[in-house]
Design a protein around this motif. Sequence first.
Motif, PDB file in Angstrom:
ATOM      1  N   GLY A   1      32.927   1.995 -16.422  1.00  0.00           N
ATOM      2  CA  GLY A   1      33.693   1.233 -17.403  1.00  0.00           C
ATOM      3  C   GLY A   1      33.595  -0.256 -17.217  1.00  0.00           C
ATOM      4  N   PHE A   2      32.620  -0.710 -16.422  1.00  0.00           N
ATOM      5  CA  PHE A   2      32.452  -2.130 -16.164  1.00  0.00           C
ATOM      6  C   PHE A   2      31.438  -2.778 -17.104  1.00  0.00           C
ATOM      7  CE2 PHE A   2      33.911  -1.693 -11.465  1.00  0.00           C
ATOM      8  CZ  PHE A   2      35.220  -1.578 -11.907  1.00  0.00           C
ATOM      9  N   ALA A   3      31.083  -2.104 -18.178  1.00  0.00           N
ATOM     10  CA  ALA A   3      30.213  -2.644 -19.218  1.00  0.00           C
ATOM     11  C   ALA A   3      30.448  -1.834 -20.487  1.00  0.00           C
ATOM     12  CB  ALA A   3      28.747  -2.563 -18.797  1.00  0.00           C
ATOM     13  N   SER A   4      30.266  -2.465 -21.631  1.00  0.00           N
ATOM     14  CA  SER A   4      30.520  -1.778 -22.897  1.00  0.00           C
ATOM     15  C   SER A   4      29.327  -0.956 -23.359  1.00  0.00           C
ATOM     16  CB  SER A   4      30.886  -2.808 -23.979  1.00  0.00           C
ATOM     17  OG  SER A   4      29.810  -3.711 -24.194  1.00  0.00           O
ATOM     18  N   SER A   5      28.173  -1.182 -22.757  1.00  0.00           N
ATOM     19  CA  SER A   5      26.971  -0.425 -23.093  1.00  0.00           C
ATOM     20  C   SER A   5      26.046  -0.419 -21.886  1.00  0.00           C
ATOM     21  CB  SER A   5      26.255  -1.046 -24.297  1.00  0.00           C
ATOM     22  OG  SER A   5      25.736  -2.315 -23.957  1.00  0.00           O
ATOM     23  N   ARG A   6      25.064   0.444 -21.902  1.00  0.00           N
ATOM     24  CA  ARG A   6      24.101   0.485 -20.797  1.00  0.00           C
ATOM     25  C   ARG A   6      23.250  -0.777 -20.762  1.00  0.00           C
ATOM     26  NH1 ARG A   6      24.966   5.590 -22.392  1.00  0.00           N
ATOM     27  NH2 ARG A   6      25.357   7.162 -20.784  1.00  0.00           N
ATOM     28  N   ALA A   7      22.975  -1.335 -21.929  1.00  0.00           N
ATOM     29  CA  ALA A   7      22.201  -2.584 -21.978  1.00  0.00           C
ATOM     30  C   ALA A   7      22.976  -3.713 -21.307  1.00  0.00           C
ATOM     31  CB  ALA A   7      21.877  -2.941 -23.420  1.00  0.00           C
ATOM     32  N   GLU A   8      24.279  -3.776 -21.571  1.00  0.00           N
ATOM     33  CA  GLU A   8      25.105  -4.802 -20.935  1.00  0.00           C
ATOM     34  C   GLU A   8      25.190  -4.557 -19.429  1.00  0.00           C
ATOM     35  OE1 GLU A   8      29.073  -6.903 -22.332  1.00  0.00           O
ATOM     36  OE2 GLU A   8      29.532  -4.938 -21.460  1.00  0.00           O
ATOM     37  N   ALA A   9      25.310  -3.282 -19.024  1.00  0.00           N
ATOM     38  CA  ALA A   9      25.356  -2.951 -17.605  1.00  0.00           C
ATOM     39  C   ALA A   9      24.062  -3.361 -16.912  1.00  0.00           C
ATOM     40  CB  ALA A   9      25.594  -1.450 -17.421  1.00  0.00           C
ATOM     41  N   ARG A  10      22.938  -3.108 -17.573  1.00  0.00           N
ATOM     42  CA  ARG A  10      21.640  -3.480 -17.012  1.00  0.00           C
ATOM     43  C   ARG A  10      21.553  -4.997 -16.821  1.00  0.00           C
ATOM     44  NH1 ARG A  10      19.017  -0.360 -19.833  1.00  0.00           N
ATOM     45  NH2 ARG A  10      18.686  -1.657 -21.650  1.00  0.00           N
TER      46      ARG A  10
ATOM     47  N   ARG B   1      15.073   8.653 -23.771  1.00  0.00           N
ATOM     48  CA  ARG B   1      14.564   7.338 -23.365  1.00  0.00           C
ATOM     49  C   ARG B   1      15.442   6.230 -23.918  1.00  0.00           C
ATOM     50  NH1 ARG B   1       9.228   5.748 -25.432  1.00  0.00           N
ATOM     51  NH2 ARG B   1      10.098   3.778 -24.750  1.00  0.00           N
ATOM     52  N   ARG B   2      15.771   6.325 -25.184  1.00  0.00           N
ATOM     53  CA  ARG B   2      16.559   5.277 -25.831  1.00  0.00           C
ATOM     54  C   ARG B   2      18.004   5.294 -25.370  1.00  0.00           C
ATOM     55  NH1 ARG B   2      13.420   6.452 -31.548  1.00  0.00           N
ATOM     56  NH2 ARG B   2      11.668   5.053 -31.111  1.00  0.00           N
ATOM     57  N   PHE B   3      18.514   6.458 -25.095  1.00  0.00           N
ATOM     58  CA  PHE B   3      19.898   6.604 -24.626  1.00  0.00           C
ATOM     59  C   PHE B   3      20.093   5.867 -23.300  1.00  0.00           C
ATOM     60  CE2 PHE B   3      23.413   9.154 -22.723  1.00  0.00           C
ATOM     61  CZ  PHE B   3      24.350   8.998 -23.738  1.00  0.00           C
ATOM     62  N   TYR B   4      19.122   6.017 -22.386  1.00  0.00           N
ATOM     63  CA  TYR B   4      19.240   5.389 -21.070  1.00  0.00           C
ATOM     64  C   TYR B   4      18.502   4.058 -20.964  1.00  0.00           C
ATOM     65  CZ  TYR B   4      21.347   9.702 -19.411  1.00  0.00           C
ATOM     66  OH  TYR B   4      22.195  10.777 -19.234  1.00  0.00           O
ATOM     67  N   GLY B   5      17.794   3.667 -22.018  1.00  0.00           N
ATOM     68  CA  GLY B   5      17.137   2.370 -22.029  1.00  0.00           C
ATOM     69  C   GLY B   5      15.965   2.249 -21.076  1.00  0.00           C
ATOM     70  N   ILE B   6      15.129   3.271 -21.008  1.00  0.00           N
ATOM     71  CA  ILE B   6      13.985   3.246 -20.105  1.00  0.00           C
ATOM     72  C   ILE B   6      12.690   3.328 -20.904  1.00  0.00           C
ATOM     73  CG2 ILE B   6      15.286   4.280 -18.213  1.00  0.00           C
ATOM     74  CD1 ILE B   6      13.910   6.931 -18.840  1.00  0.00           C
ATOM     75  N   ASN B   7      11.592   2.873 -20.288  1.00  0.00           N
ATOM     76  CA  ASN B   7      10.303   2.937 -20.970  1.00  0.00           C
ATOM     77  C   ASN B   7       9.568   4.225 -20.600  1.00  0.00           C
ATOM     78  OD1 ASN B   7       8.989   2.474 -18.457  1.00  0.00           O
ATOM     79  ND2 ASN B   7       9.178   0.264 -18.734  1.00  0.00           N
ATOM     80  N   GLU B   8       8.398   4.409 -21.185  1.00  0.00           N
ATOM     81  CA  GLU B   8       7.666   5.661 -21.006  1.00  0.00           C
ATOM     82  C   GLU B   8       7.216   5.877 -19.571  1.00  0.00           C
ATOM     83  OE1 GLU B   8       5.981   9.308 -21.806  1.00  0.00           O
ATOM     84  OE2 GLU B   8       7.365   8.102 -22.998  1.00  0.00           O
ATOM     85  N   SER B   9       6.731   4.828 -18.911  1.00  0.00           N
ATOM     86  CA  SER B   9       6.267   4.980 -17.527  1.00  0.00           C
ATOM     87  C   SER B   9       7.406   5.378 -16.601  1.00  0.00           C
ATOM     88  CB  SER B   9       5.612   3.687 -17.032  1.00  0.00           C
ATOM     89  OG  SER B   9       6.526   2.609 -17.041  1.00  0.00           O
ATOM     90  N   GLN B  10       8.604   4.844 -16.839  1.00  0.00           N
ATOM     91  CA  GLN B  10       9.767   5.238 -16.044  1.00  0.00           C
ATOM     92  C   GLN B  10      10.132   6.688 -16.315  1.00  0.00           C
ATOM     93  OE1 GLN B  10      12.310   1.981 -17.518  1.00  0.00           O
ATOM     94  NE2 GLN B  10      12.600   1.348 -15.403  1.00  0.00           N
ATOM     95  N   MET B  11      10.052   7.090 -17.575  1.00  0.00           N
ATOM     96  CA  MET B  11      10.379   8.464 -17.944  1.00  0.00           C
ATOM     97  C   MET B  11       9.445   9.445 -17.237  1.00  0.00           C
ATOM     98  SD  MET B  11      12.554  10.108 -19.922  1.00  0.00           S
ATOM     99  CE  MET B  11      12.776  11.633 -20.844  1.00  0.00           C
ATOM    100  N   VAL B  12       8.166   9.118 -17.214  1.00  0.00           N
ATOM    101  CA  VAL B  12       7.199   9.979 -16.537  1.00  0.00           C
ATOM    102  C   VAL B  12       7.494  10.055 -15.044  1.00  0.00           C
ATOM    103  CG1 VAL B  12       4.764  10.221 -15.905  1.00  0.00           C
ATOM    104  CG2 VAL B  12       5.386   9.590 -18.240  1.00  0.00           C
ATOM    105  N   LYS B  13       7.850   8.924 -14.459  1.00  0.00           N
ATOM    106  CA  LYS B  13       8.164   8.895 -13.026  1.00  0.00           C
ATOM    107  C   LYS B  13       9.372   9.774 -12.711  1.00  0.00           C
ATOM    108  CE  LYS B  13      10.626   5.634 -11.234  1.00  0.00           C
ATOM    109  NZ  LYS B  13      11.148   4.331 -10.748  1.00  0.00           N
ATOM    110  N   TYR B  14      10.422   9.666 -13.531  1.00  0.00           N
ATOM    111  CA  TYR B  14      11.614  10.472 -13.299  1.00  0.00           C
ATOM    112  C   TYR B  14      11.330  11.961 -13.501  1.00  0.00           C
ATOM    113  CZ  TYR B  14      14.303   6.130 -13.293  1.00  0.00           C
ATOM    114  OH  TYR B  14      14.788   4.891 -12.997  1.00  0.00           O
ATOM    115  N   PHE B  15      10.464  12.273 -14.477  1.00  0.00           N
ATOM    116  CA  PHE B  15      10.120  13.676 -14.688  1.00  0.00           C
ATOM    117  C   PHE B  15       9.382  14.232 -13.472  1.00  0.00           C
ATOM    118  CE2 PHE B  15       7.160  17.012 -15.935  1.00  0.00           C
ATOM    119  CZ  PHE B  15       8.022  17.921 -16.511  1.00  0.00           C
ATOM    120  N   ASP B  16       8.454  13.467 -12.930  1.00  0.00           N
ATOM    121  CA  ASP B  16       7.721  13.912 -11.742  1.00  0.00           C
ATOM    122  C   ASP B  16       8.674  14.132 -10.564  1.00  0.00           C
ATOM    123  OD1 ASP B  16       5.333  13.856 -13.077  1.00  0.00           O
ATOM    124  OD2 ASP B  16       4.768  11.850 -12.391  1.00  0.00           O
ATOM    125  N   MET B  17       9.661  13.242 -10.420  1.00  0.00           N
ATOM    126  CA  MET B  17      10.651  13.395  -9.359  1.00  0.00           C
ATOM    127  C   MET B  17      11.480  14.653  -9.586  1.00  0.00           C
ATOM    128  SD  MET B  17      11.945   9.411  -9.045  1.00  0.00           S
ATOM    129  CE  MET B  17      13.325   9.845  -7.977  1.00  0.00           C
TER     130      MET B  17
END
Length: 207
Positions: free
Chosen positions: A108-117, A64-80
Motif C-alpha cells: 500500500g506504499f504506492a498507488s500503482s506498480r508503475a509508481e512503486a517501481r 506482462r502488462r499487469f506486472y510491468g515487465i518486458n519480454e526478456s524478463q518474462m522469459v527469464k521468470y518462466f525459466d526460473m
Amino acid sequence: MARYTGPVCRLCRREGMKLYLKGDKCYSDKCPVTRRNYAPGQHGQGRKKVTEYGLQLREKQKVRRFYGINESQMVKYFDMADKMKGITGENLLKLLELRLDNVVYRMGFASSRAEARQLVTHGHFLLNGEKVNIASVITNVGDVIQVKEKSRSSEKIKSIVENHNGTTVPWVNVDLEQLKGTIVAEPTREDVDIPVEEHLIVELYSK
C-alpha cells in the motif's frame, strides 16, 4: 526490448479489462475501459477470430502488462518457474508477486506498480536494512521492506501514508508507524487478483 512508454490505458483496452495501471484513475468514471470497452485503434471494434495461439498470447501479454515487465524478463521468470518444484504456472505468478516493486505496491506504499517501481528506482526503500534501487529483485519470506528515514519527510511518502486504507495481502504484514512491511509467507494462487489462465502461458512457452 524497450519498456512501453505510451498511454497505459491503451494496454487495458487492448486486453479488454482493467489492469489497474493508472492508480486512482482506474477506480473513477474517467477510466477509458469503462467508457470505451473495446480495443484501441481503427479496427478496435471489429470482430476477430481468435486462434489458440492468440488466446495464449493474450494471456501472456496480460500478465506482462499487469506486472510491468518486458519480454526478456518474462522469459527469464518462466525459466526460473519451470525449474522450481510445483506447478510451473503458479510458480511464475509467485515469482512475479515477489518482485520488490510489486511487494511495495501490495504493502500500500504506492498507488500503482508503475509508481512503486519509480519509488524503488529512486532509492526510497531499504531491503533488510540495505539500500536497494532495483525493482526486479525477488524477495523472500522474512524480508523486511522499509521506507528510508530521509524519504519519510517527502510529500509523496506523506501522501501515500495518509491515503493508506490499512488493507494488504495476507502474506505481508505492514507497520504504518514504522513505514515497513514484512513478508510472512509466500503468496498463493488465490492471492493473485488478475483473472489469468496461466496454463496457457506455459503452453505458449513450452512449444
